[in-house]
Design an enzyme around this catalytic site. Structure first.
Site, mmCIF file in Angstrom:
data_model
loop_
_atom_site.group_PDB
_atom_site.id
_atom_site.type_symbol
_atom_site.label_atom_id
_atom_site.label_comp_id
_atom_site.label_asym_id
_atom_site.label_seq_id
_atom_site.Cartn_x
_atom_site.Cartn_y
_atom_site.Cartn_z
ATOM 1 N N GLY A 13 -1.756 -81.863 -69.035
ATOM 2 C CA GLY A 13 -1.777 -82.408 -70.400
ATOM 3 C C GLY A 13 -3.114 -82.195 -71.092
ATOM 4 N N ASP A 34 2.249 -83.234 -62.262
ATOM 5 C CA ASP A 34 2.670 -83.414 -63.659
ATOM 6 C C ASP A 34 4.161 -83.111 -63.736
ATOM 7 O OD1 ASP A 34 0.759 -83.028 -66.573
ATOM 8 O OD2 ASP A 34 2.956 -83.090 -66.604
ATOM 9 N N LEU A 62 6.255 -89.081 -61.382
ATOM 10 C CA LEU A 62 5.623 -90.145 -60.587
ATOM 11 C C LEU A 62 6.369 -91.475 -60.704
ATOM 12 C CD1 LEU A 62 1.991 -89.165 -61.489
ATOM 13 C CD2 LEU A 62 2.990 -88.986 -59.204
ATOM 14 N N SER A 128 -7.565 -97.245 -73.048
ATOM 15 C CA SER A 128 -7.646 -96.991 -74.489
ATOM 16 C C SER A 128 -8.347 -98.144 -75.201
ATOM 17 C CB SER A 128 -6.224 -96.843 -75.041
ATOM 18 O OG SER A 128 -6.248 -96.860 -76.450
ATOM 19 N N TYR A 153 3.169 -99.039 -76.501
ATOM 20 C CA TYR A 153 2.210 -98.125 -75.853
ATOM 21 C C TYR A 153 0.923 -98.882 -75.510
ATOM 22 C CZ TYR A 153 -1.804 -95.004 -75.790
ATOM 23 O OH TYR A 153 -2.995 -94.400 -75.458
ATOM 24 N N LYS A 157 -1.010 -100.036 -71.764
ATOM 25 C CA LYS A 157 -2.409 -99.792 -71.372
ATOM 26 C C LYS A 157 -3.039 -101.093 -70.878
ATOM 27 C CE LYS A 157 -2.670 -95.445 -71.947
ATOM 28 N NZ LYS A 157 -2.871 -94.563 -70.805
ATOM 29 N N TYR A 181 -10.867 -95.040 -73.735
ATOM 30 C CA TYR A 181 -11.186 -93.944 -74.654
ATOM 31 C C TYR A 181 -11.109 -94.420 -76.093
ATOM 32 C CZ TYR A 181 -8.975 -91.271 -70.773
ATOM 33 O OH TYR A 181 -8.549 -90.774 -69.578
ATOM 34 N N ASN A 203 -1.470 -87.609 -84.372
ATOM 35 C CA ASN A 203 -2.899 -87.895 -84.478
ATOM 36 C C ASN A 203 -3.556 -87.066 -85.570
ATOM 37 O OD1 ASN A 203 -2.490 -88.308 -81.126
ATOM 38 N ND2 ASN A 203 -3.418 -89.923 -82.332
HETATM 39 C C1 UD1 Z 1 -3.640 -94.131 -82.242
HETATM 40 C C2 UD1 Z 1 -3.179 -95.425 -81.656
HETATM 41 C C3 UD1 Z 1 -3.939 -95.705 -80.391
HETATM 42 C C4 UD1 Z 1 -3.834 -94.560 -79.428
HETATM 43 C C5 UD1 Z 1 -4.237 -93.265 -80.095
HETATM 44 C C6 UD1 Z 1 -3.894 -92.116 -79.189
HETATM 45 C C7 UD1 Z 1 -2.384 -96.793 -83.551
HETATM 46 C C8 UD1 Z 1 -2.633 -98.028 -84.313
HETATM 47 N N1 UD1 Z 1 -3.290 -96.522 -82.587
HETATM 48 O O1 UD1 Z 1 -4.978 -94.338 -82.607
HETATM 49 O O2 UD1 Z 1 -3.409 -96.862 -79.794
HETATM 50 O O3 UD1 Z 1 -4.639 -94.788 -78.300
HETATM 51 O O4 UD1 Z 1 -3.524 -93.091 -81.309
HETATM 52 O O5 UD1 Z 1 -4.499 -90.982 -79.624
HETATM 53 O O6 UD1 Z 1 -1.449 -96.088 -83.777
HETATM 54 N N2 UD1 Z 1 -4.430 -90.865 -90.177
HETATM 55 C C9 UD1 Z 1 -4.127 -90.476 -91.475
HETATM 56 N N3 UD1 Z 1 -3.072 -89.639 -91.659
HETATM 57 C C10 UD1 Z 1 -2.302 -89.182 -90.612
HETATM 58 C C11 UD1 Z 1 -2.634 -89.590 -89.298
HETATM 59 C C12 UD1 Z 1 -3.701 -90.436 -89.110
HETATM 60 O O7 UD1 Z 1 -4.786 -90.862 -92.425
HETATM 61 O O8 UD1 Z 1 -1.338 -88.458 -90.876
HETATM 62 C C13 UD1 Z 1 -5.564 -91.770 -89.976
HETATM 63 C C14 UD1 Z 1 -5.169 -93.108 -89.385
HETATM 64 O O9 UD1 Z 1 -4.875 -94.023 -90.397
HETATM 65 C C15 UD1 Z 1 -6.413 -93.472 -88.592
HETATM 66 C C16 UD1 Z 1 -7.028 -92.141 -88.209
HETATM 67 O O10 UD1 Z 1 -6.420 -91.171 -89.029
HETATM 68 O O11 UD1 Z 1 -7.318 -94.130 -89.419
HETATM 69 C C17 UD1 Z 1 -6.777 -91.792 -86.757
HETATM 70 O O12 UD1 Z 1 -5.395 -91.888 -86.494
HETATM 71 P P1 UD1 Z 1 -4.750 -91.416 -85.124
HETATM 72 O O13 UD1 Z 1 -5.239 -90.062 -84.781
HETATM 73 O O14 UD1 Z 1 -3.277 -91.632 -85.190
HETATM 74 O O15 UD1 Z 1 -5.402 -92.398 -84.048
HETATM 75 P P2 UD1 Z 1 -5.480 -93.994 -84.032
HETATM 76 O O16 UD1 Z 1 -4.606 -94.615 -85.031
HETATM 77 O O17 UD1 Z 1 -6.893 -94.388 -84.075
#
Ligand code: UD1
Length: 345
Positions: A13, A34, A62, A128, A153, A157, A181, A203
């Site tokens: 991964g 995996d 697993l 996390s 999720y 954790k 992380y 993400n």
């Molecule tokens: C998310 C999870 C977290 C997890 C992590 C895994 C939530 C609340 N948290 O974190 O539990 O460990 O993913 O990687 O979901 N954003 C945008 N537009 C998008 C996507 C994201 O503006 O299309 C913004 C979000 O609002 C945030 C930032 O980008 O402020 C990061 O987002 P993301 O990458 O999804 O991570 P987290 O939300 O921090």
């Protein structure tokens, strides 16, 4: 001298493959388990190309107790397990909570049980910062209260952390480190391994590189009315290569017996908060490529701002995030280009 064997679950991964590279580069003999449910066996080629060593690999679920037992029988001489194998989409976990509880918790239980049976003492767990929710004070330290998770999720954790705390004690000669992380981004600078999310990514950075590749694909910035300097959410984004190195430091610490308790917790972040708009701007600056984005509504469940106090990891693990964010964003861009050329994404 025989190399010390380390089992890396989820080693094909995103984070697991980067950790496998760093462990191999630091002289460990890596064995990967995996189920390839969210990764490709091709990661093994990338690991081999980078390190010159092809890690032993077994395709195994697993959650299956029998298969896990037979895998550990074959690898009973391992010194440590680094456990990444887990489902990781927040949105999917809301839709399918039982899958997340079943998968993420059962796999940890099966792994810890087999470690106990085979006398493998050391476990590094992929935790996390989600366990902190929205912290009262920033930056967040390891002593900040753990809160009720905002998603299944996140709950898995927290529960996995508790399972480790409850199970590890000196009598059983088992010990562990949980690495909490913050937000890992980027890919290996060679573009030989990287993030390959199944379906549409969730993400931020993979969505930025998509919106930069295909101008019909628009990135929605989830809200610009937060109580932050530019109104967008703040996170602590760290290079996945830096994050991978934290696992080597944790494995070293456990093997050398330098740990101060049977279950330790470390924040793994840069210590710096960066907003969504700052990330988009840094990406455009570093790559000279425009991101197609617009401002949208807030995403339910999003935390307004969080960044790490990583001083404990800096001191005890002798680990520090060093990569510049621009360089990390370029690595993300190069990986997307590589995958687009190869037709993988
Ligand atoms: C998310 C999870 C977290 C997890 C992590 C895994 C939530 C609340 N948290 O974190 O539990 O460990 O993913 O990687 O979901 N954003 C945008 N537009 C998008 C996507 C994201 O503006 O299309 C913004 C979000 O609002 C945030 C930032 O980008 O402020 C990061 O987002 P993301 O990458 O999804 O991570 P987290 O939300 O921090």
């Amino acid at each position: 001298m025989r190399k010390k064997k380390i089992i890396v679950t989820g080693g094909t991964g995103y984070i697991g493959s980067h950790a496998a590279v760093e462990l191999i580069n630091n002289g460990y003999n890596v064995v990967i388990a995996d189920d390839l449910s969210n990764s490709l066996a091709g990661a093994l080629d990338g690991i081999e190309e980078i390190t010159g060593i092809r890690p032993q690999f077994e395709k195994i679920d697993l959650c299956n107790k029998k298969d896990t037992a037979s895998f550990f029988c074959n690898n009973s001489k391992a010194e440590a397990v680094v456990h990444f194998a887990a489902l990781k989409s927040v949105a999917e976990s809301v839709e399918k909570p039982l899958s997340y509880y079943r998968n993420n918790i059962n796999s940890l239980i099966n792994v810890v049980e087999q470690m106990e049976l085979k006398g493998i003492p050391n476990l590094v767990f992929s935790g996390s910062c989600t366990v902190y929710g929205q912290p009262e004070t920033l930056p967040v330290t390891e002593d900040s209260p753990v809160k009720k998770a905002l998603s299944p999720y996140g709950s898995t954790k927290r529960i996995c952390e508790e399972i480790m705390q409850d199970t590890f004690n000196s009598d059983k000669k088992q010990q562990g480190i949980v690495l909490r992380y913050f937000n890992p981004i980027g890919n290996h600078p060679t573009a030989l391994i990287g993030e390959l999310p199944r379906g549409k990514p969730n993400n931020l950075v993979p969505l930025i590189t998509r919106a930069a590749t295909d101008k019909t694909d628009e990135l929605k910035v989830y809200g610009n009315d937060y109580d932050t300097p530019d109104g967008t959410c703040i996170r602590d984004y760290l290079s996945v290569v830096d994050l991978a190195k934290a696992h080597v430091a944790a494995v070293d610490r456990l093997i050398k017996g330098e740990n101060e308790s049977d279950c330790e917790f470390f924040n793994i972040g840069t210590g710096k908060g960066v907003s969504v708009m700052e990330i988009i701007n840094a990406f455009e600056r570093a790559t000279n490529v425009k991101v197609n984005y617009s401002i949208g509504k807030r995403r339910p469940g999003d935390i307004e701002k969080i960044w790490a106090d990583a001083s404990l990891a800096n001191k005890k693990l002798k680990w520090k995030a060093t990569e510049e964010i621009e360089k990390t964003l370029v690595s993300a861009w190069r990986w997307t280009q590589h995958c687009t050329e190869k037709g993988i994404l």
